[in-house]
Design a protein around this motif. Structure first.
Motif, mmCIF file in Angstrom:
data_model
loop_
_atom_site.group_PDB
_atom_site.id
_atom_site.type_symbol
_atom_site.label_atom_id
_atom_site.label_comp_id
_atom_site.label_asym_id
_atom_site.label_seq_id
_atom_site.Cartn_x
_atom_site.Cartn_y
_atom_site.Cartn_z
ATOM 1 N N GLN A 179 -49.796 17.681 -14.966
ATOM 2 C CA GLN A 179 -48.814 17.294 -15.967
ATOM 3 C C GLN A 179 -49.408 16.205 -16.843
ATOM 4 O O GLN A 179 -49.928 15.211 -16.327
ATOM 5 N N VAL A 180 -49.313 16.415 -18.148
ATOM 6 C CA VAL A 180 -49.762 15.412 -19.099
ATOM 7 C C VAL A 180 -48.543 14.928 -19.869
ATOM 8 O O VAL A 180 -47.745 15.738 -20.343
ATOM 9 N N THR A 181 -48.391 13.629 -19.971
ATOM 10 C CA THR A 181 -47.291 13.067 -20.728
ATOM 11 C C THR A 181 -47.804 11.912 -21.577
ATOM 12 O O THR A 181 -48.933 11.447 -21.394
ATOM 13 N N ARG A 217 -50.925 16.315 -10.370
ATOM 14 C CA ARG A 217 -51.736 15.240 -10.964
ATOM 15 C C ARG A 217 -51.155 14.888 -12.322
ATOM 16 O O ARG A 217 -51.084 15.744 -13.203
ATOM 17 N N LEU A 218 -50.723 13.655 -12.477
ATOM 18 C CA LEU A 218 -50.100 13.179 -13.712
ATOM 19 C C LEU A 218 -51.107 12.388 -14.530
ATOM 20 O O LEU A 218 -51.717 11.438 -14.028
ATOM 21 N N THR A 219 -51.238 12.776 -15.792
ATOM 22 C CA THR A 219 -52.062 12.038 -16.757
ATOM 23 C C THR A 219 -51.140 11.436 -17.802
ATOM 24 O O THR A 219 -50.241 12.124 -18.304
ATOM 25 N N VAL A 220 -51.336 10.166 -18.115
ATOM 26 C CA VAL A 220 -50.526 9.478 -19.125
ATOM 27 C C VAL A 220 -51.441 9.095 -20.288
ATOM 28 O O VAL A 220 -52.428 8.360 -20.092
ATOM 29 N N LEU A 221 -51.116 9.616 -21.468
ATOM 30 C CA LEU A 221 -51.966 9.353 -22.642
ATOM 31 C C LEU A 221 -51.444 8.186 -23.476
ATOM 32 O O LEU A 221 -50.229 7.942 -23.493
#
Lengths: 114, 111
Positions: free
Chosen positions: B11-13, B107-111
């Motif tokens: 997941q990308v947020t 797996r969470l990615t925070v941009l």
């Protein structure tokens, strides 16, 4: 409070070598002890467990004995394979305040080379 | 096979944009847990549901919330993700106080 201490990694071994990953714990009472394995990109899988002193947990050639006198639960395998490369977590579980929580060690990365 | 399922796996947020992670189980276990695992660290328990009872860990930030609409599903809501919330989020289940079974993680990615 409860704590689990594991040997630092990475541990690098050749295929068919003997493996030991040390784990010691601090907890009051009589915790249950676990080894979990985490393969790259995946969740944790229970590898083995022991619920009382002198119990030996075993699975897939891995073994660990619950030693209350030394507060240890060392993981061993007689002959490792490349497919055993993963991160291994030692954990304890103890009933407190009406619930049972897992306390994990920091994990030990195992790399097995062909 | 009975299992613990997490969606999505990745997941990308964006910074500050609410995000929801999902967990479902076919084990019919009454306890469900959410853990946060940062790189090269041990999983850290955020909270768990024992049946319908919600149990928050003392050091879990208010930014993290959870819902359990029924026995099979549990959600992790992050109201305003920060860069420090980038991690693997693991869901686990158990029957009572017995051993926990983990899902594959998101797996969470925070941009």
């Amino acid at each position: 409070g409860d704590s689990v201490t594991q040997m630092e990694g990475p541990v690098t071994l050749s295929e068919e070598a003997f493996l030991t990953i040390n784990c010691t714990y601090t907890a009051t009472g009589y915790p249950s002890l676990f080894w979990y394995v985490q393969y790259p990109g995946e969740g944790l899988q229970l590898l083995l467990k022991a619920t009382k002193a002198d119990d030996k947990g075993s699975n897939k050639g891995f073994e660990a004995t619950y030693r209350k006198e030394t507060t240890s639960f060392h993981l061993e395998k007689g002959s490792v394979q490349v497919s055993d490369s993963a991160v291994y977590f030692c954990a304890l579980s103890r009933q407190r305040a009406g619930r049972r929580a897992l306390t994990f060690g920091s994990g030990t990365r195992l790399q097995v080379q062909p | 096979d009975a299992m613990v399922i997490q969606n999505p796996r990745y997941q990308v947020t964006q910074f500050g944009k609410p995000v929801t992670l999902s967990c479902s189980q076919t084990l019919n276990h009454n306890v469900m847990y959410w853990y946060q695992q940062k790189s090269s660290q041990a999983p850290k328990l955020l909270f768990h549901y024992y049946d319908k009872d919600f149990n928050n860990e003392a050091d879990t930030p208010d930014n993290f919330q959870s819902r359990r609409p029924n026995t099979s599903f549990c959600f992790l809501d992050i109201r305003s993700p920060g860069l420090g919330d980038a991690a693997m989020y693991l869901c686990a289940t158990s029957r009572g106080h017995n051993e926990q079974f983990f899902g594959p993680g998101t797996r969470l990615t925070v941009l």
